[in-house]
Structures are given as C-alpha cells and as structure tokens.
Design a protein around this motif. Structure first.
Motif, PDB file in Angstrom:
ATOM      1  N   ARG A  59       0.831  -1.210   0.000  1.00 53.56           N
ATOM      2  CA  ARG A  59       0.000   0.000   0.000  1.00 53.56           C
ATOM      3  C   ARG A  59       0.862   1.255   0.000  1.00 53.56           C
ATOM      4  NH1 ARG A  59      -3.790   0.327   4.728  1.00 53.56           N
ATOM      5  NH2 ARG A  59      -4.388   2.232   3.612  1.00 53.56           N
ATOM      6  N   LEU A  60       1.965   1.220   0.742  1.00 56.72           N
ATOM      7  CA  LEU A  60       2.855   2.376   0.800  1.00 56.72           C
ATOM      8  C   LEU A  60       3.446   2.673  -0.573  1.00 56.72           C
ATOM      9  CD1 LEU A  60       4.500   4.526   2.337  1.00 56.72           C
ATOM     10  CD2 LEU A  60       6.180   2.737   2.849  1.00 56.72           C
ATOM     11  N   PHE A  61       3.921   1.636  -1.251  1.00 59.70           N
ATOM     12  CA  PHE A  61       4.495   1.837  -2.580  1.00 59.70           C
ATOM     13  C   PHE A  61       3.450   2.415  -3.537  1.00 59.70           C
ATOM     14  CE2 PHE A  61       8.071  -1.597  -2.296  1.00 59.70           C
ATOM     15  CZ  PHE A  61       8.602  -0.919  -1.216  1.00 59.70           C
ATOM     16  N   SER A  62       2.245   1.884  -3.474  1.00 59.75           N
ATOM     17  CA  SER A  62       1.178   2.381  -4.343  1.00 59.75           C
ATOM     18  C   SER A  62       0.829   3.829  -4.023  1.00 59.75           C
ATOM     19  CB  SER A  62      -0.062   1.493  -4.201  1.00 59.75           C
ATOM     20  OG  SER A  62       0.204   0.175  -4.638  1.00 59.75           O
ATOM     21  N   ALA A  63       0.866   4.174  -2.731  1.00 63.29           N
ATOM     22  CA  ALA A  63       0.561   5.551  -2.331  1.00 63.29           C
ATOM     23  C   ALA A  63       1.620   6.522  -2.831  1.00 63.29           C
ATOM     24  CB  ALA A  63       0.440   5.634  -0.808  1.00 63.29           C
ATOM     25  N   ILE A  64       2.887   6.117  -2.786  1.00 59.82           N
ATOM     26  CA  ILE A  64       3.963   6.971  -3.304  1.00 59.82           C
ATOM     27  C   ILE A  64       3.796   7.173  -4.802  1.00 59.82           C
ATOM     28  CG2 ILE A  64       6.455   7.122  -3.696  1.00 59.82           C
ATOM     29  CD1 ILE A  64       6.826   5.647  -1.024  1.00 59.82           C
ATOM     30  N   LEU A  65       3.469   6.088  -5.513  1.00 61.46           N
ATOM     31  CA  LEU A  65       3.235   6.206  -6.957  1.00 61.46           C
ATOM     32  C   LEU A  65       2.059   7.137  -7.236  1.00 61.46           C
ATOM     33  CD1 LEU A  65       3.833   5.297  -9.869  1.00 61.46           C
ATOM     34  CD2 LEU A  65       2.261   3.381  -9.482  1.00 61.46           C
ATOM     35  N   ALA A  66       0.976   6.988  -6.473  1.00 56.97           N
ATOM     36  CA  ALA A  66      -0.189   7.859  -6.659  1.00 56.97           C
ATOM     37  C   ALA A  66       0.178   9.317  -6.405  1.00 56.97           C
ATOM     38  CB  ALA A  66      -1.307   7.423  -5.723  1.00 56.97           C
ATOM     39  N   ASN A  67       1.045   9.563  -5.439  1.00 59.85           N
ATOM     40  CA  ASN A  67       1.498  10.921  -5.152  1.00 59.85           C
ATOM     41  C   ASN A  67       2.228  11.514  -6.350  1.00 59.85           C
ATOM     42  OD1 ASN A  67       3.774  12.839  -4.053  1.00 59.85           O
ATOM     43  ND2 ASN A  67       2.184  12.844  -2.479  1.00 59.85           N
ATOM     44  N   LEU A  68       3.047  10.697  -6.992  1.00 58.43           N
ATOM     45  CA  LEU A  68       3.754  11.171  -8.187  1.00 58.43           C
ATOM     46  C   LEU A  68       2.775  11.425  -9.329  1.00 58.43           C
ATOM     47  CD1 LEU A  68       6.834   8.740  -8.208  1.00 58.43           C
ATOM     48  CD2 LEU A  68       6.737  11.045  -7.280  1.00 58.43           C
ATOM     49  N   GLN A  69       1.797  10.536  -9.469  1.00 54.38           N
ATOM     50  CA  GLN A  69       0.870  10.639 -10.598  1.00 54.38           C
ATOM     51  C   GLN A  69      -0.013  11.886 -10.520  1.00 54.38           C
ATOM     52  OE1 GLN A  69      -0.907   6.797  -9.965  1.00 54.38           O
ATOM     53  NE2 GLN A  69       0.192   5.854 -11.689  1.00 54.38           N
ATOM     54  N   LYS A  70      -0.387  12.282  -9.319  1.00 53.11           N
ATOM     55  CA  LYS A  70      -1.327  13.403  -9.209  1.00 53.11           C
ATOM     56  C   LYS A  70      -0.636  14.753  -9.039  1.00 53.11           C
ATOM     57  CE  LYS A  70      -2.042  12.871  -4.184  1.00 53.11           C
ATOM     58  NZ  LYS A  70      -2.989  12.418  -3.153  1.00 53.11           N
ATOM     59  N   SER A  71       0.693  14.760  -9.001  1.00 50.77           N
ATOM     60  CA  SER A  71       1.405  16.033  -8.852  1.00 50.77           C
ATOM     61  C   SER A  71       1.236  16.878 -10.109  1.00 50.77           C
ATOM     62  CB  SER A  71       2.892  15.786  -8.592  1.00 50.77           C
ATOM     63  OG  SER A  71       3.590  17.022  -8.594  1.00 50.77           O
ATOM     64  N   PRO A  72       0.877  18.168  -9.978  1.00 55.32           N
ATOM     65  CA  PRO A  72       0.721  19.020 -11.163  1.00 55.32           C
ATOM     66  C   PRO A  72       2.052  19.394 -11.801  1.00 55.32           C
ATOM     67  CG  PRO A  72       0.436  20.306  -9.161  1.00 55.32           C
ATOM     68  CD  PRO A  72       0.559  18.881  -8.726  1.00 55.32           C
ATOM     69  N   ARG A  73       3.146  19.159 -11.079  1.00 51.72           N
ATOM     70  CA  ARG A  73       4.466  19.486 -11.613  1.00 51.72           C
ATOM     71  C   ARG A  73       5.286  18.215 -11.800  1.00 51.72           C
ATOM     72  NH1 ARG A  73       7.339  23.551  -7.778  1.00 51.72           N
ATOM     73  NH2 ARG A  73       6.446  22.229  -6.147  1.00 51.72           N
ATOM     74  N   THR A  74       6.282  18.298 -12.658  1.00 52.97           N
ATOM     75  CA  THR A  74       7.196  17.179 -12.834  1.00 52.97           C
ATOM     76  C   THR A  74       7.990  16.981 -11.544  1.00 52.97           C
ATOM     77  OG1 THR A  74       7.416  17.604 -15.191  1.00 52.97           O
ATOM     78  CG2 THR A  74       9.134  16.280 -14.159  1.00 52.97           C
TER      79      THR A  74
END
Length: 863
Positions: A95-110
């Motif tokens: 779940r932690l790994f997926s949450a980190i990935l989701a954080n990257l995916q929803k960031s408006p900036r690179t």
C-alpha cells in the motif's frame, strides 16, 4: 560552483526531465566512484530546475544495517498524509508503494525523485525502486539514482535491480574522472598551480578540491582532510568529530543539545569547508571526508562521542530509528544497549519484510551477546539463522544453528535439540549437501519420537517427507507426509499442516497424479490465509517447477508472474532466486534465449545464491552457450556437475546430464562414453521419472545408444525416437519449443532439414547450425550457406571488430589517452567506442565492462 567536463551528463539529465514533462517518465542511473561528483551534478540539476519542478530527496546511510525505507522518511514531509500515515506501520509495504506512486501521478508538476548512495540501500528501498521503475513510464517524474559503481560487484543486490529495469525508461549517466586539462581548469580557478595534482588525485574532483584547499600537495587525500581539521581550535575539532560519527548527516538540533557549540565555533566549522549546514542538518561535504575523520578518532574518543549521542537519543521525545540507536550503541561498546535495540530493530526490519537487515542486526547483537544466559543466546542464534535462510545465506544460517545446537545440548533441552537438528537438515539441503541433510533428518526423528508427540515431531516428519519428495521418492514422501498431516491435525498445528500438505501435493503432482495439484493449492490457500510467507513462497515455487517440468508452460508463466508479484513486496531472496531459475528454464525451452541467459547469468554470479538454485541456472546457461558456440560452456558444465553430484537428486542431475549428452552430440561423438549420463539415466529409470527419461533417452538415442526402455504415447521425444518426426515436430510446435521442433525436423527429408537449419540460425544456435550444415554438405545437398563470418559468430556481445580491439585494451588497464594512441584515433572517438561497449554489454562502468567481457571470453580477442 562550476561543473567541469560534465556538460554532456547534465544535458542527459535535462533531457530526462524534459521528456518526463511530456509524460514519459525515466529512471536515471548516475554512477561513479566516491568523490566523482554525483551529488554536485544532481544539485546543479536542482538549481537549474528552480521552482518549475518538485524535488523529493532522500539518502541511504552507511549504518550497521540501514533503516528500512530510510530515504522515504527523509522526504516524508513533502509527501501527502496518506504516505506519512503508512510509514512505520507493519505489513503496509504494498500500500505504501502504491501511495507513493499515486502521489507522483497526481502532482501538477514534474517530480524529481532523488535517491542518493543507493549502494547502501536497504532491501525495502531497492524494492521501491523496482516498483516505481516498472510503472514510471507514463508518469511526469524522473527517478534519479546515484551509486558508487566501484562498490557494487557482480553479486551486489543492486545488480538485480538493474537487471529488472525496463530498457525503455532507463538512462545511464556514468561519470568518469576529469582529464588533466579539467584538473588544470580547477586549479586555475582556485589560483593554484596544477603541477602534480592530476597524478596525485587521478582526476577525482573531490580529491582535487581537497588538495587545492590544502597548502601544497599532501601524500594522500586523507591527509588533506585531516590536515585541514588539525588547523582548527579544539572546540571546532570537537564539533567536527561529533558530526563525523553520524553517517550522511545529523540534525543541527541534536548537535546543539549534545555539544552546545558556540556560534563562533559553528561559523569557524562551516568556514573550514569540511562541513555544510542546510535545512536543519549538518553534513560533511563528502562522505569520504567524514569517513576519514571518523577513522582518525582515537577509540576512547569515538566511544565517548557515541555514548553521548546514544544518551541524548534515548532521552529524546521524538521518534528515533532503531538502526541509528544500534549504530551508536555499538560504537559506544555498550553491549546491553546493543542487545536492547538490535532485536527491536530487527523486528522493525522484519515488519517491512527487510530480512537481510534483520539478519545483519541479529548478527550485531550476537557480537555483544556473551553475557546473555545460554538459552537467550541460543534463541538469538535461531532467529538469525532463519533470517539468513530466507535471504539465501545458507552458510551463515548453518553456522548460527550449529552454535545453537551445541548450547541446547549443553542445556539438555532435547526438544530444542530436535528442532535444531530438523532445521539443520533443511539448511544442508539448501547448501546442496543431501547426505548431511538426510543424516540430520534421521537424527531429528529418532530423538523427537522418544518424546511426547508435539509440533516439533510433526515438523520432523514433514521434513522427512520433504526430502523424499525432493529426491523423487513419491511413495515415501506421501507416507511420511500423511503421518505429519495426521499429527498436525491432532495437535492443531496449522503451520506444520500447511508444510506437510505442500510436500504431499508436490510429490503427487510431480509423479503425474492430478489430485496432487489440489493439495498443493490447498497448502497455498492455507499459507496465504495465515500469513505464512515462507510457505506461500514454497507453494508458488513447487507449482511453477512442476508446471515447467510437465511442459504446462502457459500455466507456469502465470504462476511465476504471481510469485514474482508476491516476492516483489517481500524480501524472500531464497525463493525469489529459485523461481527465477525456473523462469530461465521456461524461457530457454520456449526459445527466449536472451532472456534466459540474462536471468541465469545474474543468478550464477551472485554470492548469496544457494547451490540448489545455482545448478539449474548453470544448466540453462551452459546449454545456451553450447548451442550458440559461445565460450565457457564446458567450464559451466564441469562446475554444475560437481555441485549436482553432492545433492544426489535427479532434478539437479538430469539437466546437467542432458547438457553433457548434447555436448557429446555436438562434438560428433560416436556412442555414449559418459558414465555420468548413464548413471543419471539409470536413476531416472529406477524412480520412474517420465520427464527426465524422455529427454535423457532422446540424447542417448542421438548418440547411437538405442531407444531406451521408456516410451510415453504423447511424449514428443518418444515419437521422434520411434521415427515419427512429423508428429514430434507438431507436438513441439503446440508446446512452443522451437529448438526441439527443429531437432525433430532435422530427422526428416531434405526440405525439413533445411527448415530445421533456418530455425537453428534464427535462434542463434550457431554451433548446432554449423554441425547441420556440415552434414548437409557431406550428404551432397547444394546451396547450403556456410553461415555468418567467424568474427561475427564469435562475438556474443555484438561488438564490432574495432570495439573488440578497444575492449582488449580496456582489459589491459589502458587509459583513454593510451588507447587513442594505440588505435591512432582521438580520445573523443575512444569515448564513443567505450560508450557503445557499455551499452552492448549492459553495464555502467569500465570495470564492469571488463568483468562482463571476461565472462564472455571477449578479453582474449584481438582485432
């Protein structure tokens, strides 16, 4: 500060960021020796990025055992609340790994996600890297990884990570030492003469900087660091020393609380150029400088500093990583504190599935355990043994268990003695020593059956069943396993029941009894329901191995994928490596030889791979090399034969026997002169193993040894031996085995032989094709091509003639300038050739290229 001779590397980073901004994420590997400028390069990238991009930065630390996911804790404040809530929580890795990935995916900036010093990473962090790398391609993010390539040999865990990186997202940026002209530019910018500096530093930017900051050219860079520190007043030196005992960096607040330095001492310390302060942290400008300072500390001074730091951290209200407490306790020589914290740190690591770290921490505890009561020492040894076993460190596990056995015997604890004997049986099997495994198993049963029936006796029975199953003795395995199942049910031991059910199911399925699969799947379900990670792993491995052996390739591929997903979230190296060996065999039998060779090659060069895994990997790689005509096949077969002989198991012996027989056929031997193969065939006959009898019988038949005594109606080997090459070819086509299809076609008419030759050539089976061409020409068949030029066929890495020459000069230790003189080309041209060599060999440095080329036999080739 100006970056010198790093324009190309910096441009590569900017290219990756630009592509990520367009929705094409990348993984950038920045490699080089300590002091080469990896951090400086990343800092310039951050400076250039400005406020346009989001930066997440974490570092790995050189603690006795790194804190699991330490870099994630570094950047936690910049991540969202969901991620922060899962840190430190047991069983949340997926779940932690997926949450980190989701954080990257929803960031408006690179996002620039930077992980520094990955050569020190814990396994949980390495698993995070693999998880993100497989999913980063559509994300607006760049995963920047820095590591010291001179500190990761062929067997370092990072090699596995690099092997798993998708080729389309990985960008390698190796940093080379500065040229003499680059060093001269640095000296000129500092207003110093450059005489002797290049020779002293080898072009390492950090070394150059330290030399330029010192007065004159010292004998070594260590002297340069210590000389600068020696010029400081005692109060400043005390601050430098305290910062030096903490790897990577230390909180300003912690230093203030422990030492209470004066403002002027802090200013002088920062002005020395050794230490920096940023974002509430002190850190040495370079880890090498910190290490030099730490090593120079007198033992009593270092111990006192560690003791002060430990005392402060123990009294602190904030959360302190257990691994850090262990580090300072060990440095202080505080055995009681080490024992208090090391076990807790190990449990924390286990909760993150970081079993390697747990094994290390138990090892640290054991070095300070002499004052513990014997029983507690034995229990600690048992815990270390199990963690080593899970992570493919069989010898270390065995040493710990042997020490525990001696203690239990001294204490007269017969039940614990029996348990340890049973465990030593398992460890001896993993080490490929089946005779010893059998002896320990018998001792365990003999001892425990004298005592009251309990869990340990159920386990001893199940272990006995397991050894029979592994040896192919189905009847004995089922009988002993059934006894274990009955006892486990009577006493309510679910784990022992799960283990025994696995053994019985595997034995039956391998023997062709279909209800065996239901038992094996029942064991898997039981293990998943109760969280028995090791038994889940065993079930997956036994399912996959029997499916590959029975040529149920499609189902085997699904099982292996499920197993790989399960292992990705847990550190179960023993089983992950084992299933990779079967994946290599699956790829080999289905003609995906490049994939098979890559997997097998990775496995056989790692230190922590048990013989039971190394043997099948060697068999796969040896047979690929045989068929391609690559060097090293005979040496691999000899080594694998020696390892397999000590196991005495048909499943280890048969693949090597097949390789030996095929090698004899490729040599053109008349008849089977290899007793090793003959004895293995007789063992297969005795055990009634239909799969191994079919393949071994086929190769014996090819060598003119008759058709053997075994036949199966639907076995393509038997069809071919009986002369029905068309049916055999059709069967191999249905199974998806192109090489064996070609072998069947080769026994047909002239058209089918030519078709077989085309298949061999398409697979890259140069040695097999060469033999077939010669026989076609002997038979008078016209128009048979002679195959590729010898220089191309002898070049398994695909290097050009010029690249082979450059590779041989690299292996001789020549510099770029010296190579340029030899081949009468510019240094830029040499750099271009070396870049191509690194790419084709899939390595990151010159040293790795030399090692890889040596394994392929390329370093002996001259142009």
């Amino acid at each position: 500060m100006e970056l010198i001779e790093r324009d190309y590397a910096l441009q590569r980073l900017h290219d990756a960021v630009e592509q990520a901004g367009r929705g094409s994420g990348h993984v950038v590997l920045i490699s080089g020796e300590a002091g080469i400028g990896k951090t400086a390069l990343v800092r310039h990238l951050m400076r250039d990025a400005g406020d346009v991009h989001r930066v997440l930065w974490g570092s790995c630390e050189a603690l006795f055992s790194p804190r699991p996911l330490g870099p994630v804790y570094d950047m936690a404040e910049a991540l969202d609340a969901d991620v922060q809530a899962m840190l430190g929580t047991d069983g949340q890795r997926a779940r932690l790994f997926s949450a980190i990935l989701a954080n990257l995916q929803k960031s408006p900036r690179t996002t620039l996600l930077i992980l520094e010093d990955l050569h020190w990473a814990d396994t949980a962090t390495l698993d995070l890297v693999k998880f993100l790398a497989r999913r980063i391609q559509p994300v607006h993010a760049v995963l920047v990884l820095t590591y010291r390539d001179d500190e990761i040999g062929d067997r370092h865990p990072l090699r596995t990570v690099f092997g798993d990186l998708p080729a389309d997202v990985a960008m390698r940026v190796p940093l080379l030492p500065l040229t003499e002209a680059g060093v001269a530019r640095m000296a000129q910018a500092s207003g110093c003469a450059d005489e002797g500096i290049f020779a002293t530093t080898g072009g390492n930017p950090f070394f150059v900087t330290e030399v330029l900051r010192s007065e004159g050219v010292p004998a070594s860079v260590r002297d340069a660091v210590l000389a600068r520190a020696a010029r400081q007043p005692p109060s400043v030196r005390a601050l430098l020393d305290l910062i030096a005992i903490v790897p990577a960096r230390v909180e300003v607040a912690t230093v203030d609380a422990v030492l209470a330095p004066l403002a002027e001492d802090i200013s002088t310390t920062l002005a020395s150029g050794l230490v920096t302060a940023a974002d509430g942290w002190y850190a040495y400008r370079h880890e090498l400088a910190r290490m030099a300072m730490e090593e120079a500390l007198a033992p009593h001074v270092a111990a006192a500093l560690h003791a002060h730091m430990l005392s402060f951290l123990e009294a602190s209200d904030g959360e302190v990583p257990m691994a850090r407490l262990v580090h300072h306790a060990a440095g202080a020589g505080d055995a009681a504190a080490v024992l208090r914290y090391a076990s807790a740190a190990a449990e924390e690591a286990i909760s993150h599935h970081s079993h390697c770290e747990a094994a290390k921490l138990y090892g640290v505890a054991l070095t300070h355990a002499s004052a513990l009561p014997p029983r507690e020492q034995a229990e600690l040894l048992g815990r270390r043994s199990y963690q080593c076993y899970l992570t493919d460190q069989a010898e270390e596990a065995m040493c710990a268990s042997l020490r525990a056995l001696a203690i239990w015997r001294d204490l007269g604890e017969r039940t614990q003695e029996g348990r340890t004997l049973r465990w030593l049986s398992r460890l001896q099997w993993f080490a490929g020593r089946n005779r010893e495994a059998e002896a320990y198993a018998d001792q365990a049963v003999a001892l425990l059956e004298q005592l009251e029936e309990g869990s340990e006796f159920a386990w001893a029975l199940s272990n006995r069943a397991q050894l029979y199953m592994l040896a192919g003795r189905t009847g004995d395995a089922v009988a002993w396993g059934t006894r274990a199942i009955g006892l486990a049910k009577r006493i309510g031991d679910t784990e022992a029941l799960c283990h025994a059910t696995n053994n019985v199911g595997t034995a039956m399925l391998a023997h062709g009894e279909t209800n065996g699969r239901a038992l094996l799947e029942e064991s898997l379900s039981m293990a998943l329901a109760h969280g028995y990670s090791e038994h889940v792993a065993r079930a997956y491995v036994n399912l996959a191995s029997t499916e590959v052996t029975r040529r149920d390739y499609e189902v085997a591929a699904r099982t292996i994928q499920e197993a790989t997903t399960y292992f990705a979230e847990r550190e179960l190296d023993s089983w992950a490596n084992y299933v990779l060996a079967w994946k290599a065999r699956l790829d080999f039998e289905q003609g995906r030889w490049n994939d098979a060779a890559r997997l097998a090659g990775q496995l056989i060069v790692r230190d922590a791979v048990a013989p039971v895994t190394r043997i099948p990997a060697m068999a796969v790689l040896a047979r690929i090399r045989l068929r391609r005509g690559d060097p090293g096949a005979a040496e691999l077969i000899d080594e694998a034969s020696a390892l397999a002989s000590t196991t005495g198991e048909l499943q280890r012996l048969a693949p090597i026997a097949a390789a030996r027989a095929e090698a004899a056929w490729l040599r053109g031997d008349a008849g089977l002169g290899d007793d090793w193969v003959r004895r293995t065939y007789e063992m297969a006959e005795h055990l009634g193993d239909r799969r191994e009898l079919g393949e071994l019988g086929f190769w014996c038949w090819k060598l003119g040894e008759g058709k053997g005594t075994y036949r199966e109606v639907d076995d393509p080997y038997g069809m071919q031996c009986d002369g029905d090459w068309r049916a055999a070819a059709a069967a191999w086509t249905r199974l998806g085995c192109p090489f064996m299809r070609a072998m069947a076609l080769w026994d047909g008419d002239e058209d089918s032989k030519l078709e077989a030759l085309a298949i061999f050539e398409g697979l890259g089976a140069c040695a097999t094709a060469r033999l077939c061409r010669a026989r076609l020409r002997q038979a008078g068949v016209r128009g048979v091509m002679r195959g590729p030029r010898a220089t191309t066929a002898a070049n398994p890495a695909g290097l050009t003639t010029r690249e082979c020459h450059v590779m041989s000069l690299l292996a001789s230790g020549l510099s770029n300038a010296e190579i340029a003189q030899r081949i009468v080309r510019s240094e830029k041209t040499v750099e271009h050739h070396i870049s191509n060599i690194l790419r084709k060999l899939d390595v990151c440095s010159r040293g790795e290229a030399v090692a890889a080329a040596s394994r392929l036999g390329l370093t002996d080739r001259q142009a």
